[in-house]
Every structure is written in structure tokens, then in C-alpha cells.
Write a protein that holds these residues in place. Structure first.
Motif, PDB file in Angstrom:
ATOM      1  N   ALA A   1       0.868  -1.177   0.000  1.00  0.00           N
ATOM      2  CA  ALA A   1       0.000   0.000   0.000  1.00  0.00           C
ATOM      3  C   ALA A   1       0.905   1.227   0.000  1.00  0.00           C
ATOM      4  O   ALA A   1       1.907   1.271   0.729  1.00  0.00           O
ATOM      5  N   CYS A   2       0.601   2.193  -0.851  1.00  0.00           N
ATOM      6  CA  CYS A   2       1.391   3.429  -0.951  1.00  0.00           C
ATOM      7  C   CYS A   2       2.864   3.154  -1.260  1.00  0.00           C
ATOM      8  O   CYS A   2       3.757   3.853  -0.777  1.00  0.00           O
ATOM      9  N   GLY A   3       3.133   2.118  -2.051  1.00  0.00           N
ATOM     10  CA  GLY A   3       4.497   1.762  -2.392  1.00  0.00           C
ATOM     11  C   GLY A   3       5.258   1.069  -1.290  1.00  0.00           C
ATOM     12  O   GLY A   3       6.451   0.784  -1.450  1.00  0.00           O
ATOM     13  N   VAL A   4       4.610   0.762  -0.176  1.00  0.00           N
ATOM     14  CA  VAL A   4       5.254   0.154   0.990  1.00  0.00           C
ATOM     15  C   VAL A   4       4.865  -1.314   1.077  1.00  0.00           C
ATOM     16  O   VAL A   4       3.676  -1.655   1.059  1.00  0.00           O
ATOM     17  N   GLU A   5       5.875  -2.186   1.199  1.00  0.00           N
ATOM     18  CA  GLU A   5       5.594  -3.604   1.420  1.00  0.00           C
ATOM     19  C   GLU A   5       5.116  -3.788   2.860  1.00  0.00           C
ATOM     20  O   GLU A   5       5.815  -3.447   3.812  1.00  0.00           O
ATOM     21  N   LEU A   6       3.913  -4.332   3.013  1.00  0.00           N
ATOM     22  CA  LEU A   6       3.351  -4.550   4.340  1.00  0.00           C
ATOM     23  C   LEU A   6       3.428  -6.010   4.780  1.00  0.00           C
ATOM     24  O   LEU A   6       3.658  -6.289   5.960  1.00  0.00           O
ATOM     25  N   ALA A   7       3.206  -6.940   3.859  1.00  0.00           N
ATOM     26  CA  ALA A   7       3.114  -8.348   4.244  1.00  0.00           C
ATOM     27  C   ALA A   7       3.775  -9.238   3.206  1.00  0.00           C
ATOM     28  O   ALA A   7       3.840  -8.901   2.022  1.00  0.00           O
ATOM     29  N   ASN A   8       4.225 -10.393   3.672  1.00  0.00           N
ATOM     30  CA  ASN A   8       4.846 -11.416   2.845  1.00  0.00           C
ATOM     31  C   ASN A   8       4.201 -12.735   3.225  1.00  0.00           C
ATOM     32  O   ASN A   8       4.252 -13.137   4.404  1.00  0.00           O
ATOM     33  N   CYS A   9       3.563 -13.406   2.265  1.00  0.00           N
ATOM     34  CA  CYS A   9       2.744 -14.575   2.587  1.00  0.00           C
ATOM     35  C   CYS A   9       3.058 -15.741   1.654  1.00  0.00           C
ATOM     36  O   CYS A   9       3.361 -15.543   0.473  1.00  0.00           O
ATOM     37  N   PHE A  10       2.922 -16.965   2.201  1.00  0.00           N
ATOM     38  CA  PHE A  10       3.280 -18.171   1.452  1.00  0.00           C
ATOM     39  C   PHE A  10       2.185 -19.229   1.527  1.00  0.00           C
ATOM     40  O   PHE A  10       1.489 -19.353   2.539  1.00  0.00           O
ATOM     41  N   GLY A  11       2.088 -20.023   0.460  1.00  0.00           N
ATOM     42  CA  GLY A  11       1.607 -21.388   0.570  1.00  0.00           C
ATOM     43  C   GLY A  11       2.829 -22.172   1.029  1.00  0.00           C
ATOM     44  O   GLY A  11       3.831 -22.237   0.308  1.00  0.00           O
ATOM     45  N   GLU A  12       2.804 -22.728   2.216  1.00  0.00           N
ATOM     46  CA  GLU A  12       4.023 -23.184   2.869  1.00  0.00           C
ATOM     47  C   GLU A  12       4.602 -24.461   2.263  1.00  0.00           C
ATOM     48  O   GLU A  12       3.878 -25.418   1.962  1.00  0.00           O
ATOM     49  N   LEU A  13       5.915 -24.446   2.112  1.00  0.00           N
ATOM     50  CA  LEU A  13       6.642 -25.627   1.668  1.00  0.00           C
ATOM     51  C   LEU A  13       6.690 -26.632   2.817  1.00  0.00           C
ATOM     52  O   LEU A  13       7.006 -26.275   3.946  1.00  0.00           O
ATOM     53  N   THR A  14       6.390 -27.905   2.522  1.00  0.00           N
ATOM     54  CA  THR A  14       6.417 -28.939   3.563  1.00  0.00           C
ATOM     55  C   THR A  14       7.360 -30.083   3.203  1.00  0.00           C
ATOM     56  O   THR A  14       7.309 -31.139   3.836  1.00  0.00           O
ATOM     57  N   ASP A  15       8.210 -29.877   2.223  1.00  0.00           N
ATOM     58  CA  ASP A  15       9.170 -30.891   1.781  1.00  0.00           C
ATOM     59  C   ASP A  15      10.511 -30.617   2.461  1.00  0.00           C
ATOM     60  O   ASP A  15      11.213 -29.676   2.091  1.00  0.00           O
TER      61      ASP A  15
ATOM     62  N   SER B   1      -0.942 -22.349   5.019  1.00  0.00           N
ATOM     63  CA  SER B   1      -0.555 -21.047   4.487  1.00  0.00           C
ATOM     64  C   SER B   1      -0.223 -20.140   5.653  1.00  0.00           C
ATOM     65  O   SER B   1      -0.830 -20.236   6.724  1.00  0.00           O
ATOM     66  N   GLY B   2       0.755 -19.247   5.433  1.00  0.00           N
ATOM     67  CA  GLY B   2       1.166 -18.361   6.516  1.00  0.00           C
ATOM     68  C   GLY B   2       1.588 -17.003   6.006  1.00  0.00           C
ATOM     69  O   GLY B   2       2.044 -16.866   4.866  1.00  0.00           O
ATOM     70  N   GLY B   3       1.432 -16.001   6.862  1.00  0.00           N
ATOM     71  CA  GLY B   3       1.772 -14.634   6.477  1.00  0.00           C
ATOM     72  C   GLY B   3       2.508 -13.904   7.575  1.00  0.00           C
ATOM     73  O   GLY B   3       2.377 -14.233   8.764  1.00  0.00           O
ATOM     74  N   ALA B   4       3.298 -12.921   7.172  1.00  0.00           N
ATOM     75  CA  ALA B   4       4.000 -12.040   8.108  1.00  0.00           C
ATOM     76  C   ALA B   4       3.730 -10.610   7.686  1.00  0.00           C
ATOM     77  O   ALA B   4       3.983 -10.236   6.538  1.00  0.00           O
ATOM     78  N   LEU B   5       3.209  -9.803   8.590  1.00  0.00           N
ATOM     79  CA  LEU B   5       2.850  -8.415   8.302  1.00  0.00           C
ATOM     80  C   LEU B   5       3.570  -7.498   9.279  1.00  0.00           C
ATOM     81  O   LEU B   5       3.557  -7.733  10.496  1.00  0.00           O
ATOM     82  N   GLY B   6       4.206  -6.458   8.762  1.00  0.00           N
ATOM     83  CA  GLY B   6       4.902  -5.507   9.614  1.00  0.00           C
ATOM     84  C   GLY B   6       3.926  -4.591  10.326  1.00  0.00           C
ATOM     85  O   GLY B   6       3.351  -3.688   9.713  1.00  0.00           O
ATOM     86  N   LEU B   7       3.733  -4.819  11.614  1.00  0.00           N
ATOM     87  CA  LEU B   7       2.754  -4.035  12.372  1.00  0.00           C
ATOM     88  C   LEU B   7       3.116  -2.552  12.378  1.00  0.00           C
ATOM     89  O   LEU B   7       2.248  -1.699  12.204  1.00  0.00           O
ATOM     90  N   ASP B   8       4.389  -2.247  12.567  1.00  0.00           N
ATOM     91  CA  ASP B   8       4.803  -0.846  12.673  1.00  0.00           C
ATOM     92  C   ASP B   8       4.519  -0.102  11.369  1.00  0.00           C
ATOM     93  O   ASP B   8       4.069   1.045  11.384  1.00  0.00           O
ATOM     94  N   ARG B   9       4.786  -0.744  10.250  1.00  0.00           N
ATOM     95  CA  ARG B   9       4.496  -0.118   8.955  1.00  0.00           C
ATOM     96  C   ARG B   9       2.993   0.076   8.763  1.00  0.00           C
ATOM     97  O   ARG B   9       2.548   1.093   8.214  1.00  0.00           O
TER      98      ARG B   9
END
Length: 328
Positions: A244-258, A298-306
Motif C-alpha cells: 500500500a502506498c508503495g510500501v511492502e506490508l506483508a509477505n505470505c506463502f503457501g508453505e513448503l512442507t518438503d 498457508s502463513g503470512g508475516a505483516l509488519g505491524l509498525d508499517r
């Protein structure tokens, strides 16, 4: 005060979706195994004086996935994390990551989650629009969805997937030549990943999240980290980033299990880290063992401060931290 309201709203939202809040340890035997991710090192000293190296976590991901393997189906954590060599308007050495995981659900579900969390933060902060560095976005509008291949074509006039083979191997010379034609600096020792990152930062990211949020998805599998390949096209992975607004907020995956493939990726990343920085981090063997028992998730990581920054119109991450670390 807005930060507090946003945190309370996030906790309430996850509780309403039947998630459990977890608290995983900050001290880890491995801080993560990405080449350009830098950790704070420490050590444990036993009663008899024996010493064992440890690290402050850069993410709660390894511990959370062990809980997935143990049978926890939905969890989230507001985790304090630490990353070295990071300081600036959007970076602080200690910050808060919101991480959440859904067992048995596709990564597209996290796209909806990310949009809901963005709207939730804006509502909690009383913001009708998000803003940063002259850009604005409507937090309540449906996000646009753009693949990396589409973004490279649209914003850089480059055919990204022409430089990625069916097995995920990359063609450094082809990408470097395409980047040079677009006026992007390419050094002789740049890898394919270096060129990819430079195009992403210079040409792609400034155009994302304008007017509304952007879901940038289907990363080349070599940039997949801990994500699984996409079934329909193994050149790309089930990974998206939320802007949002050119700022990366979250990074999310379909998780690798291999676990074998994850080990191969970790070893390749640590070889690159050793080449560039002269150091490597240990691999968490308990984590790899847990992957073998982990369900599809599936899992995600979001920068709360941003997120708080955008919702409050702050210009610098230190404006939304209670007690920023003084620069030395």
C-alpha cells in the motif's frame, strides 16, 4: 494511542476467526536462513560455564511451524523480532511482526486476510485514506492482484519468465541484458537475484499500492524462500507480497512442507551468505524434522509498525514506536 487501538482490533479480529494467540521463544538456534537477512547473535551460558551460541529471532516462523506440526490449526502472534543492518524510515533493528497461519487453507485466503487487516487498521485509527511519501491508497477498496511477470512487463518492459527455466533455474545473462536495456545498472558480479531485486526496487515497487492495495504474487521459485511451487507453473511459487502506498506490508506463502527441498534451499542460501558476507547461520534440524509432519498450510508475516505508519500518516517508523533505539 492509535497503535494500541489497532493492536486491540487485530486481536479481536483473530479471536473472531477462531485463532489462538501464541507466544514463541525469541531465542533460537537458527535465526533464519536467508542470505541477506542479518541476525543479532548471543549465547547461553550454563551453570558450569558451558557456552552455546544462540540468536534473537528474525521471525517466529520456525517455531510457529513446529506448532502446526504439533496440531495447532490456526494461530497468530504479535512477535518482537530483531534484524541487524536495517535502519531507516521503514526499518528499525527491533520491530513487531504479526504472523499468522492457517492449516489446510490455500494461500489465496491470506490475500483476503491481508485486505481485511488493512481495512481494520484504518478503521481503528479513524483513517479514511492511507498515505506515505505523497502516495495515497483507499484501505477499504478491493486490492488489485498482479503477478511478478505482469509487473515486470508493465513497469519495466521485461519478460521475467523468459529468464526462468522449467526447473526453476535462472538465466543471469538474459535478465542482466534486459535490465541494461531499460537503463538499470548491472554490475559484473551481480547474480540473477541481485538484478531481480534491483528491478523490483527501482521499477516495480514505486508503482504498487497506488489508489488501492496491491497483491504482488507468483514470485519466481528461486525467490520463494519457504514457499511451495505453484502446481500450474513450477517456475513460480505460492508467494505474494502486499503493498500500500508503495510500501511492502506483508509477505505470505503457501508453505513448503518438503524437508529435503527446504534443506536444499537453506544450504544454497547459506552458501550465498558465506560468499557475500563471510558467515553462515546453522540450520534448525528440529524445524526440518517438523516439516515432515506439518500439514498443508498457508502463513503470512505483516509488519505491524508499517501498518500503523500508513494508518496514522507517520513519516518515519520511529514515530510509531514507544521507545526507539537511539542510533549509535
Amino acid at each position: 494511542m492509535a497503535r494500541g487501538r489497532i493492536v486491540a482490533a487485530i486481536r479481536g479480529w483473530f479471536a473472531g476467526c477462531d485463532f489462538v494467540e501464541v507466544e514463541t521463544p525469541a531465542l533460537q538456534v537458527s535465526p533464519g536462513n536467508e542470505a541477506h537477512l542479518h541476525a543479532f547473535a548471543t549465547e547461553a551460558v550454563g551453570i558450569a560455564g558451558a557456552r552455546a551460541p544462540l540468536y534473537l529471532r528474525t521471525s517466529p516462523e520456525f517455531a510457529a511451524k513446529k506448532l502446526l506440526a504439533a496440531g495447532e490449526p490456526r494461530m497468530f502472534e504479535l512477535a518482537r523480532v530483531w534484524r541487524n543492518r536495517e535502519r531507516g524510515p521503514l526499518h528499525h533493528p527491533e520491530f513487531t511482526l504479526l504472523e499468522w497461519y492457517r492449516a489446510g487453507e490455500p494461500y489465496e485466503t491470506l490475500m483476503a486476510d491481508s485486505a481485511a487487516l488493512l481495512a481494520l487498521a484504518a478503521e481503528a485509527a479513524g483513517a479514511k485514506a492511507l498515505s506515505f511519501r505523497g502516495q495515497e491508497a483507499d484501505p477499504f477498496a478491493e486490492p488489485e492482484r498482479v503477478t511478478l511477470a505482469e509487473a515486470f512487463d508493465r513497469f519495466a518492459a521485461m519478460d521475467l519468465l523468459a529468464t526462468v527455466q522449467a526447473d526453476g533455474a535462472t538465466d543471469r545473462e538474459a535478465l542482466a541484458a534486459a535490465a541494461s536495456r531499460q537503463g538499470i545498472r548491472v554490475a559484473a558480479d551481480d547474480t540473477w537475484a541481485d538484478v531481480f531485486s534491483r528491478v523490483l526496487v527501482e521499477k516495480i515497487e514505486p508503482n504498487l499500492g497506488r489508489g488501492r492495495a496491491t497483491i504482488l504474487c507468483e514470485y519466481p521459485v528461486s525467490e520463494a524462500a519457504l514457499a511451495r511451487p505453484k502446481a500450474a507453473d513450477p517456475r513460480v511459487a505460492e508467494r505474494f507480497e502486499f503493498y500500500a502506498c508503495g510500501v511492502e506490508l506483508a509477505n505470505c506463502f503457501g508453505e513448503l512442507t518438503d524437508p529435503a527441498e527446504q534443506r536444499r534451499r537453506f544450504e544454497a542460501e547459506m552458501a550465498e551468505k558465506a560468499r557475500v558476507y563471510g558467515e553462515r547461520y546453522p540450520i534448525d534440524e528440529d524445524f526440518l524434522a517438523a516439516l515432515a509432519a506439518m500439514p498443508e498450510a498457508s502463513g503470512g508475516a505483516l509488519g505491524l509498525d508499517r501498518l500503523v505508519m500508513l494508518a496514522t500518516g507517520a513519516r518515519h517508523i520511529e514515530q510509531v514506536l514507544w521507545a526507539p533505539l537511539a542510533e549509535g
